[in-house]
Write an enzyme that holds these catalytic residues in place. Structure first.
Site, PDB file in Angstrom:
ATOM      1  N   SER A  28     -33.276   8.801  21.234  1.00  0.00           N
ATOM      2  CA  SER A  28     -32.070   9.367  21.860  1.00  0.00           C
ATOM      3  C   SER A  28     -30.930   9.477  20.869  1.00  0.00           C
ATOM      4  O   SER A  28     -30.819   8.668  19.921  1.00  0.00           O
ATOM      5  CB  SER A  28     -31.645   8.436  23.003  1.00  0.00           C
ATOM      6  OG  SER A  28     -30.359   8.770  23.458  1.00  0.00           O
ATOM      7  N   TYR A  51     -28.553   0.402  25.927  1.00  0.00           N
ATOM      8  CA  TYR A  51     -29.578   1.450  26.028  1.00  0.00           C
ATOM      9  C   TYR A  51     -29.899   2.004  24.636  1.00  0.00           C
ATOM     10  O   TYR A  51     -31.070   2.062  24.219  1.00  0.00           O
ATOM     11  CB  TYR A  51     -29.087   2.566  26.961  1.00  0.00           C
ATOM     12  CG  TYR A  51     -29.887   3.841  26.849  1.00  0.00           C
ATOM     13  CD1 TYR A  51     -31.241   3.881  27.188  1.00  0.00           C
ATOM     14  CD2 TYR A  51     -29.293   5.025  26.377  1.00  0.00           C
ATOM     15  CE1 TYR A  51     -31.975   5.056  27.065  1.00  0.00           C
ATOM     16  CE2 TYR A  51     -30.017   6.192  26.257  1.00  0.00           C
ATOM     17  CZ  TYR A  51     -31.361   6.211  26.597  1.00  0.00           C
ATOM     18  OH  TYR A  51     -32.093   7.370  26.468  1.00  0.00           O
ATOM     19  N   LYS A  95     -33.447   1.877  22.182  1.00  0.00           N
ATOM     20  CA  LYS A  95     -34.121   3.043  21.582  1.00  0.00           C
ATOM     21  C   LYS A  95     -34.257   2.845  20.068  1.00  0.00           C
ATOM     22  O   LYS A  95     -35.284   3.156  19.483  1.00  0.00           O
ATOM     23  CB  LYS A  95     -33.339   4.325  21.892  1.00  0.00           C
ATOM     24  CG  LYS A  95     -33.418   4.737  23.355  1.00  0.00           C
ATOM     25  CD  LYS A  95     -34.791   5.293  23.678  1.00  0.00           C
ATOM     26  CE  LYS A  95     -35.025   5.463  25.153  1.00  0.00           C
ATOM     27  NZ  LYS A  95     -36.368   5.928  25.481  1.00  0.00           N
TER      28      LYS A  95
HETATM   29  N1  LIG Z   1     -32.566  13.129  30.079  1.00  0.00           N
HETATM   30  C1  LIG Z   1     -31.932  13.111  28.906  1.00  0.00           C
HETATM   31  O1  LIG Z   1     -30.958  13.865  28.709  1.00  0.00           O
HETATM   32  C2  LIG Z   1     -32.410  12.194  27.799  1.00  0.00           C
HETATM   33  C3  LIG Z   1     -31.708  12.196  26.573  1.00  0.00           C
HETATM   34  C4  LIG Z   1     -32.166  11.370  25.532  1.00  0.00           C
HETATM   35  C5  LIG Z   1     -33.303  10.590  25.708  1.00  0.00           C
HETATM   36  N2  LIG Z   1     -33.948  10.587  26.913  1.00  0.00           N
HETATM   37  C6  LIG Z   1     -35.157   9.742  27.046  1.00  0.00           C
HETATM   38  O2  LIG Z   1     -36.213  10.548  27.537  1.00  0.00           O
HETATM   39  C7  LIG Z   1     -37.088   9.765  28.358  1.00  0.00           C
HETATM   40  C8  LIG Z   1     -37.272  10.450  29.691  1.00  0.00           C
HETATM   41  O3  LIG Z   1     -36.007  10.602  30.311  1.00  0.00           O
HETATM   42  P1  LIG Z   1     -35.872  11.267  31.757  1.00  0.00           P
HETATM   43  O4  LIG Z   1     -34.517  11.876  31.827  1.00  0.00           O
HETATM   44  O5  LIG Z   1     -37.072  12.075  32.056  1.00  0.00           O
HETATM   45  O6  LIG Z   1     -35.839   9.945  32.656  1.00  0.00           O
HETATM   46  P2  LIG Z   1     -36.661   9.581  33.984  1.00  0.00           P
HETATM   47  O7  LIG Z   1     -36.035   8.338  34.520  1.00  0.00           O
HETATM   48  O8  LIG Z   1     -36.742  10.775  34.877  1.00  0.00           O
HETATM   49  O9  LIG Z   1     -38.110   9.269  33.403  1.00  0.00           O
HETATM   50  C9  LIG Z   1     -38.505   8.003  32.913  1.00  0.00           C
HETATM   51  C10 LIG Z   1     -39.814   7.647  33.590  1.00  0.00           C
HETATM   52  O10 LIG Z   1     -40.283   6.393  33.081  1.00  0.00           O
HETATM   53  C11 LIG Z   1     -40.777   5.611  34.173  1.00  0.00           C
HETATM   54  N3  LIG Z   1     -40.703   4.200  33.749  1.00  0.00           N
HETATM   55  C12 LIG Z   1     -39.601   3.482  33.447  1.00  0.00           C
HETATM   56  N4  LIG Z   1     -39.955   2.231  33.079  1.00  0.00           N
HETATM   57  C13 LIG Z   1     -41.313   2.167  33.167  1.00  0.00           C
HETATM   58  C14 LIG Z   1     -42.266   1.147  32.908  1.00  0.00           C
HETATM   59  N5  LIG Z   1     -41.910  -0.082  32.508  1.00  0.00           N
HETATM   60  N6  LIG Z   1     -43.587   1.428  33.088  1.00  0.00           N
HETATM   61  C15 LIG Z   1     -43.976   2.664  33.495  1.00  0.00           C
HETATM   62  N7  LIG Z   1     -43.116   3.670  33.751  1.00  0.00           N
HETATM   63  C16 LIG Z   1     -41.790   3.421  33.586  1.00  0.00           C
HETATM   64  C17 LIG Z   1     -39.883   5.977  35.339  1.00  0.00           C
HETATM   65  O11 LIG Z   1     -40.445   5.704  36.600  1.00  0.00           O
HETATM   66  C18 LIG Z   1     -39.672   7.473  35.101  1.00  0.00           C
HETATM   67  O12 LIG Z   1     -40.661   8.260  35.745  1.00  0.00           O
HETATM   68  C19 LIG Z   1     -36.464   8.374  28.459  1.00  0.00           C
HETATM   69  O13 LIG Z   1     -37.104   7.546  27.507  1.00  0.00           O
HETATM   70  C20 LIG Z   1     -35.014   8.615  28.060  1.00  0.00           C
HETATM   71  O14 LIG Z   1     -34.447   7.474  27.486  1.00  0.00           O
HETATM   72  C21 LIG Z   1     -33.532  11.371  27.954  1.00  0.00           C
END
Ligand SMILES: NC(=O)c1ccc[n+]([C@@H]2O[C@H](COP(=O)([O-])OP(=O)(O)OC[C@H]3O[C@@H](n4cnc5c(N)ncnc54)[C@H](O)[C@@H]3O)[C@@H](O)[C@H]2O)c1
Length: 318
Positions: free
Chosen positions: A116, A140, A144
């Site tokens: 991230s 957070y 990462k």
């Molecule tokens: N959305 C953004 O703008 C953004 C930006 C930078 C980084 N990210 C990273 O991208 C990834 C996905 O983000 P997103 O927006 O799709 O979030 P999201 O919350 O929709 O998806 C994360 C998924 O991980 C699952 N999860 C969490 N902990 C778990 C565990 N211990 N075991 C199994 N499953 C688990 C959740 O149920 C969820 O389905 C994350 O790692 C997030 O940090 C997202």
């Protein structure tokens, strides 16, 4: 084509990536505990294990037959991470360590990881290069960065082939089998889905109008979830044993909060109701990615603009 384990494949970005992997001919296994994701976002064509990364046995089962891993699963709310840093360290860092141990045991050594822009903290030089010192300003971002560092060690010691993709702001939605795969976070903290929910009695809050930016509101870099998902496939193809690359994914440009609101008002055909409030602690004025490395190493470039991100999100909630 080979089988990929997608952790977090029931979440927003994970489910979009699963859909595109399946369309491209990959076989897919999803591991997700549905703590923030949704089982109904996982396409039927994927093998689905509903369980946690913290459970080594379920991770071991999910890895069977897989040649590579795309690791999205994480908790990702900055505010929650400040209140519950231990939860974030356990889920994001220990969960990843368990995944990497099980990968090692199963002889799976190819991984693409969702890092991230939060790892960079309050970067002073924009656009942000991957060589910029990572100095996260919240738990957070620290989790990462900790996982990025674990991958650097694994590449050096166990010849893992690893790429960390550092996303900036992800937005938009895609369709699969006639169904929208869109953001369904609760609480929703992202600007685009929130501005589409704004009403005169519940206006969108603009946090600060006195930032040192072109119009006084914060500037962020947005990338469409479809472009982002495609980048993961390009990253799978670019993995090299013994090497851990860190690559930014954004558009290489930025929009102010006001510009996003004005664009959204034009897309939806009404004026998004807003309310100006104080700055939030910890918000940097500007975050823009340098995407030169993504172009050079992955041959990746974003193709979808801010209007598409807004109109797809708007369509998905109609
Ligand atoms: N959305 C953004 O703008 C953004 C930006 C930078 C980084 N990210 C990273 O991208 C990834 C996905 O983000 P997103 O927006 O799709 O979030 P999201 O919350 O929709 O998806 C994360 C998924 O991980 C699952 N999860 C969490 N902990 C778990 C565990 N211990 N075991 C199994 N499953 C688990 C959740 O149920 C969820 O389905 C994350 O790692 C997030 O940090 C997202």
């Amino acid at each position: 084509m080979s089988r990929v384990l997608v952790t977090g494949g029931a979440g927003y970005i994970g489910s979009a990536t699963v859909a595109l992997l399946l369309e491209s001919g990959y076989e897919v296994t999803v591991l997700d505990d549905c703590s923030t994701g949704h089982a109904d976002s996982v396409p039927e064509a994927a093998t689905f294990f509903q369980g946690s990364l913290l459970d080594g046995n379920v991770v071991k089962m999910a890895l069977q037959g897989c040649e590579s891993v795309i690791h999205f699963a994480a908790k990702s709310l900055v505010g929650e991470s400040v209140l519950k840093p231990d939860l974030y360290r356990t889920n994001n860092v220990i969960g990843s360590q368990i995944l990497f141990d099980e990968m090692d045991g199963a002889g799976v050594s190819r991984i693409v990881f969702s890092s991230s822009a939060a790892t960079y903290g309050d970067a002073r030089v924009q656009p942000i290069l991957e060589t910029q010192k990572a100095e996260p300003t919240n738990p957070y971002g620290e989790t990462k960065l900790a996982v990025d560092n674990l991958l650097t060690d694994l590449a050096a010691q166990e010849s893992f082939a690893a790429i960390s993709l550092r996303y900036f702001n992800v937005a938009g939605a895609i369709t699969r089998d006639g169904k929208w795969l869109a953001e369904r976070h609760s609480p929703e903290t992202h600007l685009i889905p929130n501005l589409l929910k704004a009403t005169p009695s519940n206006p969108l809050k603009i946090f600060g109008t006195d930032w040192d930016t072109k119009d006084g509101t914060c500037v962020r870099d947005y990338v469409h979830v479809k472009d982002l998902a495609l980048a993961h496939m390009q990253a799978l193809a670019a993995l090299v044993p013994g090497v851990h690359e860190i690559i930014n994914l954004g558009s290489g440009g930025g929009y102010s909060v006001r510009e996003v609101i004005d664009t959204a008002s034009a897309v939806v055909g009404y004026t998004i109701p807003t309310e100006e409030t104080q700055r939030r602690d910890g918000d940097p004025a500007t975050l823009i990615a340098s995407i030169t490395k993504a172009k050079e190493l992955l041959g990746w470039e974003p193709t979808l603009n801010l209007e598409s991100m807004i109109s797809d999100t708007f369509e998905s909630i109609q």
